[in-house]
Design a protein around this motif. Sequence first.
Motif, PDB file in Angstrom:
ATOM      1  N   LEU A  33       0.828  -1.204   0.000  1.00 51.61           N
ATOM      2  CA  LEU A  33       0.000   0.000   0.000  1.00 51.61           C
ATOM      3  C   LEU A  33       0.864   1.255   0.000  1.00 51.61           C
ATOM      4  N   ILE A  34       1.895   1.290   0.826  1.00 51.50           N
ATOM      5  CA  ILE A  34       2.800   2.437   0.843  1.00 51.50           C
ATOM      6  C   ILE A  34       3.507   2.566  -0.495  1.00 51.50           C
ATOM      7  N   ASP A  35       3.946   1.443  -1.061  1.00 50.03           N
ATOM      8  CA  ASP A  35       4.593   1.477  -2.377  1.00 50.03           C
ATOM      9  C   ASP A  35       3.655   2.050  -3.435  1.00 50.03           C
ATOM     10  N   ARG A  36       2.417   1.587  -3.437  1.00 50.04           N
ATOM     11  CA  ARG A  36       1.468   2.049  -4.450  1.00 50.04           C
ATOM     12  C   ARG A  36       1.143   3.531  -4.282  1.00 50.04           C
ATOM     13  N   LEU A  37       1.012   3.979  -3.050  1.00 43.42           N
ATOM     14  CA  LEU A  37       0.755   5.410  -2.828  1.00 43.42           C
ATOM     15  C   LEU A  37       1.931   6.258  -3.303  1.00 43.42           C
ATOM     16  N   SER A  38       3.135   5.786  -3.075  1.00 38.81           N
ATOM     17  CA  SER A  38       4.316   6.574  -3.423  1.00 38.81           C
ATOM     18  C   SER A  38       4.576   6.618  -4.929  1.00 38.81           C
ATOM     19  N   THR A  39       3.995   5.687  -5.667  1.00 46.39           N
ATOM     20  CA  THR A  39       4.188   5.663  -7.121  1.00 46.39           C
ATOM     21  C   THR A  39       2.918   6.026  -7.883  1.00 46.39           C
ATOM     22  N   LEU A  40       1.892   6.459  -7.153  1.00 43.05           N
ATOM     23  CA  LEU A  40       0.616   6.783  -7.780  1.00 43.05           C
ATOM     24  C   LEU A  40       0.761   7.988  -8.697  1.00 43.05           C
ATOM     25  N   ASP A  41       0.153   7.910  -9.870  1.00 40.67           N
ATOM     26  CA  ASP A  41       0.186   9.042 -10.790  1.00 40.67           C
ATOM     27  C   ASP A  41      -1.214   9.319 -11.329  1.00 40.67           C
ATOM     28  N   GLY A  42      -1.347  10.441 -12.000  1.00 42.61           N
ATOM     29  CA  GLY A  42      -2.645  10.850 -12.504  1.00 42.61           C
ATOM     30  C   GLY A  42      -3.254   9.864 -13.472  1.00 42.61           C
ATOM     31  N   GLU A  43      -2.430   9.280 -14.320  1.00 41.52           N
ATOM     32  CA  GLU A  43      -2.944   8.325 -15.299  1.00 41.52           C
ATOM     33  C   GLU A  43      -3.546   7.097 -14.619  1.00 41.52           C
ATOM     34  N   THR A  44      -2.871   6.611 -13.584  1.00 41.73           N
ATOM     35  CA  THR A  44      -3.362   5.433 -12.867  1.00 41.73           C
ATOM     36  C   THR A  44      -4.672   5.729 -12.156  1.00 41.73           C
ATOM     37  N   ILE A  45      -4.737   6.894 -11.518  1.00 41.83           N
ATOM     38  CA  ILE A  45      -5.976   7.273 -10.845  1.00 41.83           C
ATOM     39  C   ILE A  45      -7.113   7.407 -11.851  1.00 41.83           C
ATOM     40  N   GLN A  46      -6.839   8.086 -12.951  1.00 41.74           N
ATOM     41  CA  GLN A  46      -7.867   8.316 -13.963  1.00 41.74           C
ATOM     42  C   GLN A  46      -8.369   6.995 -14.545  1.00 41.74           C
ATOM     43  N   ALA A  47      -7.460   6.053 -14.761  1.00 40.05           N
ATOM     44  CA  ALA A  47      -7.841   4.782 -15.380  1.00 40.05           C
ATOM     45  C   ALA A  47      -8.653   3.890 -14.443  1.00 40.05           C
ATOM     46  N   ASN A  48      -8.471   4.062 -13.136  1.00 36.89           N
ATOM     47  CA  ASN A  48      -9.088   3.143 -12.183  1.00 36.89           C
ATOM     48  C   ASN A  48     -10.205   3.747 -11.340  1.00 36.89           C
ATOM     49  N   ALA A  49     -10.386   5.057 -11.402  1.00 31.91           N
ATOM     50  CA  ALA A  49     -11.384   5.711 -10.557  1.00 31.91           C
ATOM     51  C   ALA A  49     -12.794   5.253 -10.909  1.00 31.91           C
ATOM     52  N   ARG A  50     -13.591   4.972  -9.877  1.00 28.35           N
ATOM     53  CA  ARG A  50     -14.993   4.619 -10.043  1.00 28.35           C
ATOM     54  C   ARG A  50     -15.818   5.552  -9.160  1.00 28.35           C
ATOM     55  N   MET A  51     -16.348   6.585  -9.773  1.00 29.62           N
ATOM     56  CA  MET A  51     -17.019   7.653  -9.041  1.00 29.62           C
ATOM     57  C   MET A  51     -18.287   8.055  -9.775  1.00 29.62           C
ATOM     58  N   GLU A  52     -19.345   8.375  -9.023  1.00 28.29           N
ATOM     59  CA  GLU A  52     -20.597   8.789  -9.644  1.00 28.29           C
ATOM     60  C   GLU A  52     -21.400   9.625  -8.655  1.00 28.29           C
ATOM     61  N   ALA A  53     -22.342  10.363  -9.175  1.00 30.62           N
ATOM     62  CA  ALA A  53     -23.267  11.111  -8.321  1.00 30.62           C
ATOM     63  C   ALA A  53     -24.163  10.127  -7.599  1.00 30.62           C
ATOM     64  N   PHE A  54     -24.370  10.343  -6.313  1.00 31.67           N
ATOM     65  CA  PHE A  54     -25.244   9.475  -5.527  1.00 31.67           C
ATOM     66  C   PHE A  54     -26.654  10.016  -5.641  1.00 31.67           C
TER      67      PHE A  54
END
Length: 270
Positions: free
Chosen positions: A244-265
């Motif tokens: 988890l620490i490794d993934r947070l430290s290497t997180l980038d915008g592309e990865t977040i954008q590709a994996n984000a699952r967000m919607e209006a409730f």
Amino acid sequence: MSESIFSMLRTLREEAPLIHAITNPISITQCANAVLALGARPIMAEHPQEVEEITATAAALLLNLGNITDVRMEAMRRSAGAAREAGVPVVLDAVGVACSRLRRDYAQQLLEQFPPAVLKGNYAEILALVRPDYTASGVDGDKSLTPAAVAKAAGEVARRYGCVVLASGETDLVTDGTGVTAIHNGTPQLGWVTGTGCMLGALCACFLAAASPLEAAKTACIAMGVAGELAATPKGNGTFLMNLIDRLSTLDGETIQANARMEAFCDEEA
């Protein structure tokens, strides 16, 4: 939202803002590492005689009610006052307010006297701040609570105190009192090691140093959820925490954008 994520990460890693966190000793190391992973600088000072000075130099302040003590309560009051005077945005993590009258009363005092930019809590903790009769066992979330019930409570708290509310659960909910965003990222393994909820508050404080409260809360949920998903492993809890620490430290915008699952409730009850 993708452009703001890129901008936030760039700001954190280029400017390394100072994040003052008054948190509990159970998760203090994980919170500091989470802040460092995003590129910001943590300081975990909690002595009442120094916190005002330190808070005034910070880009954001995190107040976490876990493992509460008299000394830390006094330090948080002073720090919250210094933050208000200096214009430093605050994240209040209402840990344990559903299981302790002391913490519930203290959190409500802070909310009334020093409304934060972001109020964070799990489903049970947010509901406890609306319903005086509601109690829960321990600091864990109440799995019987529905997103609809919590979204309604979160909206009420947000409007009452003029802040953004982040209600963490299997589905994270973020609201400014007008609309609710549901974020579906995450993994059950985040609940298998201590401190991941506190780490979410630390991430929120980091993003608060680089964006509006609403964007900061949403991005913190997505970043923590995506990092957790990528860190998931059958090897066990220890390996997961390191991942988890490794993934947070290497997180980038592309990865977040590709994996984000967000919607209006949109539940009508909310």
